[in-house]
Scaffold this motif. Structure first.
Motif, short mmCIF file in Angstrom:
data_model
loop_
_atom_site.label_atom_id
_atom_site.label_comp_id
_atom_site.label_asym_id
_atom_site.label_seq_id
_atom_site.Cartn_x
_atom_site.Cartn_y
_atom_site.Cartn_z
N MET A 1 0.83 -1.19 0.00
CA MET A 1 0.00 0.00 0.00
C MET A 1 0.87 1.25 0.00
O MET A 1 1.87 1.31 0.69
N ALA A 2 0.46 2.20 -0.78
CA ALA A 2 1.04 3.53 -0.77
C ALA A 2 -0.12 4.48 -0.52
O ALA A 2 -0.74 4.98 -1.45
N HIS A 3 -0.48 4.61 0.73
CA HIS A 3 -1.69 5.36 1.11
C HIS A 3 -1.80 6.64 0.31
O HIS A 3 -0.83 7.36 0.15
N PRO A 4 -3.00 6.96 -0.19
CA PRO A 4 -4.25 6.21 -0.05
C PRO A 4 -4.48 5.18 -1.15
O PRO A 4 -5.55 4.61 -1.23
N PHE A 5 -3.51 4.95 -2.02
CA PHE A 5 -3.68 4.00 -3.13
C PHE A 5 -3.34 2.58 -2.68
O PHE A 5 -2.44 2.38 -1.89
N VAL A 6 -4.05 1.60 -3.23
CA VAL A 6 -3.70 0.19 -3.04
C VAL A 6 -3.74 -0.49 -4.40
O VAL A 6 -4.38 -0.01 -5.33
N SER A 7 -3.07 -1.61 -4.53
CA SER A 7 -2.99 -2.29 -5.82
C SER A 7 -3.92 -3.49 -5.93
O SER A 7 -3.94 -4.17 -6.95
N PRO A 9 -8.08 -4.92 -5.19
CA PRO A 9 -9.44 -4.43 -4.93
C PRO A 9 -9.88 -4.69 -3.50
O PRO A 9 -10.13 -5.82 -3.11
N LEU A 10 -9.96 -3.64 -2.71
CA LEU A 10 -10.37 -3.76 -1.31
C LEU A 10 -11.80 -3.27 -1.07
O LEU A 10 -12.21 -3.09 0.06
N GLY A 11 -12.55 -3.04 -2.14
CA GLY A 11 -13.95 -2.70 -1.97
C GLY A 11 -14.28 -1.23 -2.09
O GLY A 11 -15.45 -0.86 -2.10
N PHE A 12 -13.28 -0.36 -2.22
CA PHE A 12 -13.53 1.08 -2.35
C PHE A 12 -12.88 1.55 -3.64
O PHE A 12 -11.67 1.74 -3.70
N SER A 13 -13.69 1.69 -4.70
CA SER A 13 -13.16 2.03 -6.01
C SER A 13 -13.31 3.52 -6.30
O SER A 13 -14.25 4.17 -5.82
N VAL A 14 -12.38 4.02 -7.09
CA VAL A 14 -12.41 5.41 -7.56
C VAL A 14 -12.16 5.35 -9.06
O VAL A 14 -11.07 4.99 -9.50
N LEU A 20 -9.10 3.10 -13.18
CA LEU A 20 -9.75 2.69 -11.94
C LEU A 20 -8.68 2.55 -10.87
O LEU A 20 -7.68 1.86 -11.07
N TRP A 21 -8.88 3.22 -9.75
CA TRP A 21 -7.97 3.11 -8.61
C TRP A 21 -8.74 2.47 -7.46
O TRP A 21 -9.96 2.47 -7.43
N TRP A 22 -7.99 1.95 -6.49
CA TRP A 22 -8.59 1.37 -5.28
C TRP A 22 -8.08 2.12 -4.07
O TRP A 22 -6.89 2.45 -3.99
N GLY A 23 -8.99 2.39 -3.14
CA GLY A 23 -8.62 2.96 -1.86
C GLY A 23 -8.62 1.86 -0.81
O GLY A 23 -9.37 0.89 -0.92
N GLY A 24 -7.80 2.01 0.20
CA GLY A 24 -7.71 1.00 1.24
C GLY A 24 -8.90 0.99 2.19
O GLY A 24 -9.19 -0.01 2.82
N CYS A 25 -9.61 2.10 2.26
CA CYS A 25 -10.79 2.22 3.12
C CYS A 25 -11.62 3.39 2.58
O CYS A 25 -11.23 4.05 1.62
N ALA A 45 -17.07 4.62 -5.28
CA ALA A 45 -18.15 3.65 -5.11
C ALA A 45 -17.69 2.49 -4.22
O ALA A 45 -16.51 2.19 -4.12
N THR A 46 -18.69 1.85 -3.59
CA THR A 46 -18.45 0.67 -2.75
C THR A 46 -19.77 -0.09 -2.62
O THR A 46 -20.79 0.33 -3.16
#
Length: 56
Positions: A1-7, A9-14, A20-25, A45-46
């Motif tokens: 993780m390189a907050h706020p990006f993650v590589s 899919p943790l359920g919080f998409s941008v 498409l990027w993923w957020g950790g929370c 979205a989530t």
């Protein structure tokens, strides 16, 4: 993780225009649009983990 990006899919998409990027929370996913200055519009979205209702 390189907050706020993650590589992964943790359920919080941008979604940007083409990427498409993923957020950790939820907090991370709402920070991403502020960091993506070249994106005119983004959609955060989530889904609810309890009832699977989509939220955007």
């Amino acid at each position: 993780m390189a907050h706020p990006f993650v590589s992964v899919p943790l359920g919080f998409s941008v979604m940007g225009t083409r990427t498409l990027w993923w957020g950790g929370c939820a907090w991370d996913s709402f920070a991403l649009p502020l960091l993506l200055k070249d994106e005119p519009d983004v959609l955060v979205a989530t889904r609810c983990p309890a009832c699977d209702t989509p939220h955007a």
